[in-house]
Structures are given as structure tokens and as C-alpha cells.
Design an enzyme around this catalytic site. Structure first.
Site, PDB file in Angstrom:
ATOM      1  N   TYR A  40       3.587   5.503  11.204  1.00 34.36           N
ATOM      2  CA  TYR A  40       3.925   4.131  11.618  1.00 34.36           C
ATOM      3  C   TYR A  40       4.829   3.383  10.630  1.00 34.36           C
ATOM      4  O   TYR A  40       5.143   2.228  10.827  1.00 34.36           O
ATOM      5  CB  TYR A  40       2.656   3.316  11.909  1.00 34.36           C
ATOM      6  CG  TYR A  40       1.614   3.304  10.794  1.00 34.36           C
ATOM      7  CD1 TYR A  40       1.737   2.416   9.731  1.00 34.36           C
ATOM      8  CD2 TYR A  40       0.532   4.162  10.822  1.00 34.36           C
ATOM      9  CE1 TYR A  40       0.799   2.394   8.719  1.00 34.36           C
ATOM     10  CE2 TYR A  40      -0.422   4.151   9.813  1.00 34.36           C
ATOM     11  CZ  TYR A  40      -0.287   3.270   8.767  1.00 34.36           C
ATOM     12  OH  TYR A  40      -1.215   3.252   7.753  1.00 34.36           O
ATOM     13  N   ARG A  42       0.859  -1.196   0.000  1.00 31.30           N
ATOM     14  CA  ARG A  42       0.000   0.000   0.000  1.00 31.30           C
ATOM     15  C   ARG A  42       0.890   1.239   0.000  1.00 31.30           C
ATOM     16  O   ARG A  42       1.519   1.540   1.001  1.00 31.30           O
ATOM     17  CB  ARG A  42      -0.929  -0.029   1.225  1.00 31.30           C
ATOM     18  CG  ARG A  42      -1.647   1.277   1.466  1.00 31.30           C
ATOM     19  CD  ARG A  42      -2.868   1.130   2.345  1.00 31.30           C
ATOM     20  NE  ARG A  42      -2.621   0.662   3.702  1.00 31.30           N
ATOM     21  CZ  ARG A  42      -2.045   1.376   4.671  1.00 31.30           C
ATOM     22  NH1 ARG A  42      -1.618   2.606   4.442  1.00 31.30           N
ATOM     23  NH2 ARG A  42      -1.883   0.861   5.871  1.00 31.30           N
ATOM     24  N   HIS A  81      -3.880   4.438   4.603  1.00 28.26           N
ATOM     25  CA  HIS A  81      -4.968   3.450   4.651  1.00 28.26           C
ATOM     26  C   HIS A  81      -6.258   4.058   4.061  1.00 28.26           C
ATOM     27  O   HIS A  81      -6.911   3.455   3.214  1.00 28.26           O
ATOM     28  CB  HIS A  81      -5.181   2.998   6.096  1.00 28.26           C
ATOM     29  CG  HIS A  81      -6.418   2.207   6.311  1.00 28.26           C
ATOM     30  ND1 HIS A  81      -6.547   0.911   5.884  1.00 28.26           N
ATOM     31  CD2 HIS A  81      -7.606   2.536   6.884  1.00 28.26           C
ATOM     32  CE1 HIS A  81      -7.758   0.456   6.199  1.00 28.26           C
ATOM     33  NE2 HIS A  81      -8.414   1.429   6.801  1.00 28.26           N
TER      34      HIS A  81
HETATM   35  C1  TPP Z   1     -15.748  -5.624  11.636  1.00 27.76           C
HETATM   36  C2  TPP Z   1     -14.788  -4.467  11.534  1.00 27.76           C
HETATM   37  N1  TPP Z   1     -13.857  -4.292  12.496  1.00 27.76           N
HETATM   38  C3  TPP Z   1     -12.991  -3.250  12.412  1.00 27.76           C
HETATM   39  C4  TPP Z   1     -13.064  -2.366  11.364  1.00 27.76           C
HETATM   40  C5  TPP Z   1     -12.084  -1.198  11.283  1.00 27.76           C
HETATM   41  N2  TPP Z   1     -11.111  -1.382  10.208  1.00 27.76           N
HETATM   42  C6  TPP Z   1     -11.259  -0.761   9.019  1.00 27.76           C
HETATM   43  S1  TPP Z   1     -10.038  -1.126   7.950  1.00 27.76           S
HETATM   44  C7  TPP Z   1      -9.248  -2.129   9.054  1.00 27.76           C
HETATM   45  C8  TPP Z   1      -7.952  -2.817   8.683  1.00 27.76           C
HETATM   46  C9  TPP Z   1      -8.092  -3.699   7.480  1.00 27.76           C
HETATM   47  O1  TPP Z   1      -6.859  -4.113   6.965  1.00 27.76           O
HETATM   48  P1  TPP Z   1      -6.764  -5.177   5.823  1.00 27.76           P
HETATM   49  O2  TPP Z   1      -7.823  -6.227   6.042  1.00 27.76           O
HETATM   50  O3  TPP Z   1      -5.377  -5.631   5.741  1.00 27.76           O
HETATM   51  O4  TPP Z   1      -7.219  -4.404   4.511  1.00 27.76           O
HETATM   52  P2  TPP Z   1      -6.613  -3.115   3.812  1.00 27.76           P
HETATM   53  O5  TPP Z   1      -7.426  -1.951   4.344  1.00 27.76           O
HETATM   54  O6  TPP Z   1      -5.175  -3.016   4.172  1.00 27.76           O
HETATM   55  O7  TPP Z   1      -6.826  -3.272   2.347  1.00 27.76           O
HETATM   56  C10 TPP Z   1      -9.962  -2.170  10.249  1.00 27.76           C
HETATM   57  C11 TPP Z   1      -9.554  -2.941  11.443  1.00 27.76           C
HETATM   58  C12 TPP Z   1     -14.064  -2.590  10.377  1.00 27.76           C
HETATM   59  N3  TPP Z   1     -14.183  -1.807   9.302  1.00 27.76           N
HETATM   60  N4  TPP Z   1     -14.907  -3.652  10.486  1.00 27.76           N
END
Ligand code: TPP
Length: 365
Positions: free
Chosen positions: A280, A267, A271
Site C-alpha cells: 500500500y 513508520r 505495521h
Molecule cells: C479497538 C480496536 N479496533 C481495531 C483494532 C485493529 N487495529 C490494530 S492496529 C490498528 C491501526 C492503528 O494505527 P495507529 O493508531 O495509527 O497506530 P500505529 O499502529 O500506526 O502506531 C488497528 C485498526 C484494534 N487493535 N483495536
């Protein structure tokens, strides 16, 4: 004192596993081996894939600018990960169903969702989920991993109806820690469902690095416990992503069940617009990431075939800028939704209490 359990006493091996890794082009766009996938001979197609990645990149940049000027809500860009969605999306058929997560912009665009629709969704307007062309694609999932179960459900319907269609879903590597993900791959294995799980391994789940998300060596191997096929690919090599996705779709259509495709990427952006990744991770790490990014790699390969020039780049950028601008205008000029819309599409028949609220809203009280 306990005796360690050893081969000499009771142990026998009941299963062995390996995970394969697919990559065709190196970081400088040079083919690694002799045998490229057959579609790689079609330079027109490669030019299109390159242009499609550029369109996602330009769209993302515009979405960022709109958010910064208060015209869009929080937005998750795909910078550096464009090859994943363009790769799997380019081999989906119209009748397949995409079950996207919030970073599936590239896949959505490939499957016919318009840029204006995507902006409308991120502008906080549910009409953006009412895709005009991709009628059966599901709305964008923001709750992590729920889309995997939804995809398994869609695939179950295809299987029960005897249709040769595939449900495709995408998830971040962090999302594969959730129970919903394991439940989905498990049922996909047991029922041999026609579903493709694409893991966008961009190394970070917001500020949580891969090393503390899993103790497994790969995300692909999670499929092994579920008894489904898996492959790890260089997610910045669009030839690899496209080829692996195409084979997974064919396998699913033949009734051979699900695949988990781990696409290793990085990425290059925050985010979302609400994040500041410089808090970070180091500049050096991001610099390394830029060396592997997918567009430069395909461009170099195209140039080596004399199939891309600076003039092509200029024309492409101009055309894309116009397309993006037209989508922005379409989005900004949409009339506001009616207040009653939020209830009108909720149930086939509204329960009494909600009907009263709806009537109140309709009267403008
Ligand atoms: C059920 C739930 N828990 C927590 C969140 C908060 N949250 C949003 S994005 C994220 C991290 C996701 O990372 P990843 O799965 O690696 O996907 P990326 O965004 O890096 O593509 C979190 C914890 C959420 N959206 N839904």
C-alpha cells in the site's frame, strides 16, 4: 433564497487558535537555531540517548527474527520512531506511570521494563506484563485508544491523592479517531489531570494514510477542543521530543494539567510482522522516510561535536547485541506457566463456577 451569514450581520470571533511546532535539528543533524535546550550541552546524555535508540532498533530486529522462526507471536516494531519513546521515557521519573500501547517498546525500555519481559508478553505469556521494576506501569494495550482512558484514570488517582506524579500514555495517530481518545482528553481538560498524551504520528494506521484519518490540519489541535495544552514536534528529532515532554511533565507536576504532544515521524517498517507495507505504499515514500530517520540525525550532530566515532559505533553495537542475546536466552529458557495461572490472577476471590474450573485444571483433568 438564504443569505450567507457574514461579519456584517451577526458574526464575532469568540476564539482563535494556533498550533506551535518544535524542531531543533534539521535532517542532517544541523541545529536550526541558536538556542538548543540546556540538556543538549551534556554530550554524555546525548550519547546515551543515541545508544538507547540503537538498543530499541536492535531489539526490534531480533524480535522480527524470532517471529519469523516461530518463537514469538505477532510483533509491532518501531523502526524510525525510536526518538519518540526514548524522548518521553528519558524524562519520566520512576514514580510516574507509563500506560503503553503496542508500539511503546522504547518508552517501556526507558522506564525500566526489561527486554525479556517484552519478549515474554509478545510470546503470548501474561507473565511478561508483570514488570519487576516498573511495578505500576500498566500492561501493553492492544485495543486501540483504551490506554488513554486508563491513563486519565491513573492521573485522577494521582490528583485525588495530591501526588506530584504523571501518567504518560502513547497512541498512534489513527487511534485518535476513537471515542475513547476524545473522552480521555476531555476529562483530562475538565479535571486538569496530570497526564501526557503522546501521539505517535507515523503517518499510517496499518494501510490507512493520515489524509483519510482526519480532516484536521494537525493531530495536536484535537487538544484545543478539550482545553488542554498542545504542541506538535518533529518526532524524529530527539532533542525536540525530550524537551517538549519534559516541559509537559513539569507542567503536569505543577498542577497545570494535561498536554497532548503530536510527534511527527514515519513508520519505516511494516505495521506488524503480519503486514506487508509494500502493498500500500511506494518505495519512493519509504526512501524519503529514511532521509529523516532519528538515529542518523543525532549521530551526525554528535559527530559534528566530535562526540561519536566509528569505533564508538562498533563498541556500542557489540554491547547491545550481547544484551539482546542475553534477553532472548532468558525469554526462551522460561519454564511454561501453570494452567491455573490464567484464573489465579483474575479476581480477588474466584466466583463458584470458575473455582470449579480452576480445581479441575489443578487436578490436570
Ligand atoms: C479497538 C480496536 N479496533 C481495531 C483494532 C485493529 N487495529 C490494530 S492496529 C490498528 C491501526 C492503528 O494505527 P495507529 O493508531 O495509527 O497506530 P500505529 O499502529 O500506526 O502506531 C488497528 C485498526 C484494534 N487493535 N483495536
Amino acid at each position: 433564497m438564504t443569505q450567507p451569514i457574514t461579519e456584517d450581520t451577526v458574526l464575532k470571533t469568540v476564539a482563535k487558535f494556533e498550533v506551535k511546532y518544535l524542531q531543533y535539528l534539521d535532517e542532517d543533524g544541523k541545529p536550526l537555531g541558536k538556542k538548543l535546550p540546556s540538556f543538549a550541552k551534556d554530550t554524555e546524555l546525548l550519547r546515551k540517548l543515541y545508544t538507547d535508540m540503537a538498543r530499541v532498533r536492535a531489539f526490534d530486529a531480533k524480535a522480527y527474527a524470532l517471529q519469523r522462526t516461530g518463537k514469538l507471536g505477532t510483533y509491532p516494531a518501531s523502526l524510525g520512531q525510536e526518538a519518540i519513546g526514548v524522548g518521553y521515557g528519558s524524562v519520566m521519573r520512576k514514580e510516574d506511570v507509563l500506560v503503553p500501547y503496542y508500539r511503546s517498546t522504547a518508552g517501556l525500555m526507558q522506564h525500566g521494563v526489561t527486554m525479556a519481559e517484552i519478549l515474554t508478553y509478545w510470546g503470548g505469556d501474561e507473565r511478561g506484563s508483570d514488570f519487576k521494576y516498573a511495578r505500576e506501569d500498566l500492561p501493553i494495550a492492544v485495543p486501540i485508544a483504551t490506554q488513554c482512558l486508563n491513563a486519565a484514570g491513573v492521573a485522577t488517582a494521582f490528583k485525588l491523592r495530591g501526588q506530584a506524579r504523571v501518567a504518560v500514555t502513547e497512541i498512534g495517530e489513527g487511534g485518535t479517531s476513537k471515542g475513547d481518545f476524545y473522552e480521555a482528553i476531555n476529562v483530562a481538560g475538565v479535571w486538569r489531570l496530570p497526564v501526557l498524551f503522546v501521539v505517535n504520528n507515523n503517518q499510517w494506521a496499518i494501510s490507512v494514510p493520515s489524509e483519510i484519518q482526519t480532516a484536521a490540519e494537525t493531530y495536536a489541535q484535537k487538544a484545543i477542543a478539550a482545553g488542554i495544552h498542545c504542541l506538535q514536534v518533529d518526532g524524529n528529532d530527539i532533542l525536540a521530543v525530550r524537551e517538549a515532554a519534559e516541559q509537559a511533565l513539569e507542567r503536569a507536576r505543577r498542577g497545570e494539567g494535561a498536554t497532548l504532544l503530536e510527534c511527527i515521524s514515519y513508520r519505516l517498517c511494516d505495521h506488524t510482522t503480519a503486514d506487508d507495507a509494500s502493498r500500500y505504499r511506494t518505495e519512493e515514500e519509504v526512501k524519503q522516510g529514511w532521509r529523516r530517520e532519528p538515529m542518523r540525525r543525532l549521530r551526525k550532530y554528535l559527530e559534528s561535536l566530535n562526540a561519536w566515532s566509528d569505533a564508538d559505533e562498533e563498541t556500542m553495537n557489540k554491547t547491545i547485541a550481547e544484551e539482546v542475546e542475553a534477553a532472548v536466552q532468558e525469554y526462551l529458557s522460561m519454564p511454561a506457566p501453570k494452567a491455573t495461572d490464567m484464573l489465579d490472577y483474575l479476581y480477588a476471590e474466584l466466583p463458584e463456577k470458575l473455582r470449579e474450573q480452576r480445581d479441575e485444571l489443578a487436578r490436570g483433568e
